[in-house]
Enzyme design. Structure first.
Site: not given
Length: 260
Positions: A61, A69, A122
């Site tokens: 993501h 990330h 998310h």
């Protein structure tokens, strides 16, 4: 298929990057190399020793609100400029060059088949990556599914997380090993035990207490046994939330977890 974990920011956010290698060709990808100072030396060693041919960066993501990330992509690219690596991930990932459609597939080397599973919640660009090599199956779940938990609904709704966990990921073969984006199992178990006191929960608790790392040690089938976010029809879970509709149960569980 060989999976190598690279722990990052241990003791704080407890992230994982992963090197996945097709053993036949040595072609490899790096998943979520968010902290280049910890990841680049590992990659350089593997490349220089002839163990891997690095072919791509893959992200679960975005970098905007989640630099832990995909926020290291540009620096990793600068470390390995000669390789001209593509960046495969959601549309909001740093320096992304390709965003596969939901269930679109591609290969790593000769034997590893990769399938993109879009799991918005998310973040809206969240993608879980199913990888299969013969009968060996793994899924890299980023901040969507953790061992014994799930990610916060930063950009989505309880309905979206219900779809992500209990339709998209739950439909995978039960023997699919789970590799999440963080080592959060001990914290997740603390919450699970407030809702369920079952044998699977107790076994997970015992494992987490005796092992610092839990990635790749549990499967989708295991998650269905102890992860309350994947047990929305369980009467005990419903009683704990005071809800019966699956989406309402999901929303209440997240609210309860957030307040811990």
């Amino acid at each position: 298929m060989h999976v190598q974990s690279i722990p990052m920011w241990t003791g704080s956010s407890n992230n994982y990057a992963y090197v996945v290698t097709d053993e036949a060709s040595k072609d490899a990808v790096i998943i979520d190399p968010a902290n280049p100072p910890e990841v680049a030396p590992v990659l350089k060693h593997e490349i220089e020793s002839g163990k891997i041919n690095l072919t791509a960066i893959i992200n679960t993501h975005q970098a905007g609100s989640h630099p832990d990330h995909s926020g290291g992509n540009k620096k990793i690219l600068s470390h390995f400029q000669d390789l001209k690596l593509p960046v495969i991930g959601g549309k909001d990932c740093e320096a992304v060059t390709k965003t596969p459609k939901h269930e679109e597939s591609f290969k790593i080397g000769q034997k590893i088949s990769v399938k993109a599973l879009h799991t918005p919640c998310h973040t809206q660009d969240s993608i879980c990556w199913l990888m299969e090599d013969g009968e060996d199956r793994v899924v890299f779940t980023g901040d969507t599914l953790f061992i014994g938990g799930c990610g916060r609904f930063f950009e989505g709704t309880p309905a979206e997380m219900h779809t992500a966990l209990n339709k998209t990921l739950a439909s995978l073969p039960d023997d699919t090993k789970v590799y999440p984006g963080h080592e959060y199992t001990k914290q997740n178990v603390k919450f699970l035990t407030t809702v369920l006191q079952t044998e699977p929960v107790k076994k997970l608790q015992a494992f987490a207490e005796n092992n610092q790392q839990t990635q790749g040690k549990f499967t989708i089938g295991d998650e269905k046994q102890y992860n309350v976010f994947m047990r929305l029809d369980d009467p005990t879970v419903q009683k704990a939330t005071g809800k019966t509709d699956p989406v309402d149960v999901m929303g209440k569980l997240r609210e309860m977890k957030n307040s811990m």
